[in-house]
Scaffold this motif. Structure first.
Motif, short mmCIF file in Angstrom:
data_model
loop_
_atom_site.label_atom_id
_atom_site.label_comp_id
_atom_site.label_asym_id
_atom_site.label_seq_id
_atom_site.Cartn_x
_atom_site.Cartn_y
_atom_site.Cartn_z
N LEU A 151 0.80 -1.23 0.00
CA LEU A 151 0.00 0.00 0.00
C LEU A 151 0.83 1.27 0.00
N THR A 152 2.15 1.15 0.04
CA THR A 152 2.98 2.36 0.03
C THR A 152 3.14 2.88 -1.40
N ASN A 153 3.62 4.11 -1.50
CA ASN A 153 3.77 4.74 -2.81
C ASN A 153 5.21 4.64 -3.29
N GLU A 154 6.08 5.53 -2.83
CA GLU A 154 7.46 5.56 -3.31
C GLU A 154 8.23 4.28 -2.94
N PRO A 155 8.13 3.78 -1.70
CA PRO A 155 8.85 2.54 -1.39
C PRO A 155 8.46 1.37 -2.30
N PHE A 156 7.19 1.26 -2.61
CA PHE A 156 6.71 0.23 -3.53
C PHE A 156 7.42 0.36 -4.88
N ALA A 157 7.49 1.59 -5.39
CA ALA A 157 8.13 1.83 -6.68
C ALA A 157 9.63 1.53 -6.62
N LEU A 158 10.28 1.97 -5.55
CA LEU A 158 11.72 1.80 -5.43
C LEU A 158 12.12 0.33 -5.39
N SER A 159 11.36 -0.48 -4.65
CA SER A 159 11.73 -1.89 -4.54
C SER A 159 11.57 -2.60 -5.88
N HIS A 160 10.55 -2.22 -6.65
CA HIS A 160 10.38 -2.80 -7.98
C HIS A 160 11.47 -2.33 -8.94
N LYS A 161 11.84 -1.06 -8.86
CA LYS A 161 12.91 -0.55 -9.71
C LYS A 161 14.23 -1.26 -9.41
N MET A 162 14.46 -1.55 -8.13
CA MET A 162 15.70 -2.23 -7.76
C MET A 162 15.74 -3.63 -8.35
N THR A 163 14.66 -4.37 -8.19
CA THR A 163 14.61 -5.72 -8.76
C THR A 163 14.80 -5.67 -10.27
N ALA A 164 14.17 -4.70 -10.91
CA ALA A 164 14.27 -4.58 -12.37
C ALA A 164 15.71 -4.33 -12.81
N LYS A 165 16.42 -3.47 -12.08
CA LYS A 165 17.81 -3.17 -12.44
C LYS A 165 18.69 -4.41 -12.29
N SER A 166 18.47 -5.16 -11.24
CA SER A 166 19.27 -6.38 -11.03
C SER A 166 18.97 -7.41 -12.13
N LEU A 167 17.70 -7.61 -12.42
CA LEU A 167 17.34 -8.59 -13.44
C LEU A 167 17.81 -8.16 -14.82
N GLN A 168 17.85 -6.86 -15.07
CA GLN A 168 18.37 -6.36 -16.35
C GLN A 168 19.85 -6.73 -16.50
N ALA A 169 20.62 -6.53 -15.42
CA ALA A 169 22.04 -6.87 -15.47
C ALA A 169 22.24 -8.37 -15.68
N ILE A 170 21.42 -9.17 -15.01
CA ILE A 170 21.52 -10.61 -15.15
C ILE A 170 21.14 -11.05 -16.56
N SER A 171 20.09 -10.45 -17.11
CA SER A 171 19.62 -10.84 -18.44
C SER A 171 20.63 -10.49 -19.52
#
Length: 230
Positions: A151-171
């Motif tokens: 239900l949070t706003n910015e923290p919700f977005a930040l955690s998804h952005k972090m996962t996306a950056k890591s998965l991008q590097a892995i991919s």
């Protein structure tokens, strides 16, 4: 071939469909696509025995270098070349380095939360979910330090952005999987992300892999951490 099965040391194989497996250690029955070529299966819980030692290591560390911290974890006898323990270790190393670099968290409670969350990501998620557990672990790390919830706003977005950056590097490096390589890629992505978004500066060393001889599927010079590239 290097050792892979915890029971007979034989190579692992992945099945086309889930099958009911019985863990050779605790005898729990569950469905899985993974077993060794001789039919042995070890559940995630048994594969990650010894994670309490990781928490003890983190609580006594003064380092702000998450690569150095996770390499200490990788040297423990309970850590294997590949396995779901890395899904906890990445986030735990980052939490420890973040705390030691001045990040305002209660490290003990944060590590306990990381342990509980990371354990829920099974081995093989990288190939079957399309999301490596090491990359997901960085999202868990950011979720914990930012106190994210659904239900949070910015923290919700930040955690998804972090996962996306890591998965991008892995991919971008591609497969087959290497739990060491993907852990390093995820941590390096998180170091940059935390500096930019949280203004906390963790140490960022050059990474050179010392595990290639233990990995039956090592991709050699295609790996950014291969000794031949340094």
């Amino acid at each position: 071939m290097n050792e892979e099965c915890l029971i007979c040391k034989a190579p692992l194989t992945y099945l086309e469909a889930d099958m009911l497996m019985e863990c050779e250690i605790c005898h729990k029955k569950e469905t899985s696509k993974m077993r060794c070529v001789n039919g042995h299966y070890v559940c995630n819980e048994c594969h990650t025995q010894g994670l309490d030692r990781i928490i003890e290591l983190c609580m006594t560390s003064a380092s702000s270098d998450p690569i150095a911290i996770i390499e200490q974890m990788m040297a423990l006898p309970t850590c294997h070349m590949h396995g779901p323990e890395h899904h906890v270790m990445v986030g735990a190393a980052l939490l420890t380095a973040y705390h030691n670099a001045g990040g305002g968290i209660d490290l003990c409670s944060a590590l306990t939360e990381m342990l509980n969350r990371g354990r829920s990501v099974p081995g093989g998620a990288c190939g079957f979910w399309g999301a490596c557990g090491a990359g997901i672990s960085t999202g868990m790390f950011v979720s914990i330090i930012s106190q994210s919830t659904p239900l949070t706003n910015e923290p919700f977005a930040l955690s998804h952005k972090m996962t996306a950056k890591s998965l991008q590097a892995i991919s971008e490096t591609g497969g087959p999987r290497c739990c060491k390589r993907d852990s390093f890629l995820s941590i390096l992505a998180a170091i940059d992300f935390v500096r930019e978004q949280f203004s906390v500066e963790m140490e960022k060393p050059e990474v050179v892999c010392n595990y290639s001889a233990q990995n039956n599927q090592c991709i050699g010079k295609r790996c950014p951490f291969s000794k031949v590239n340094h």
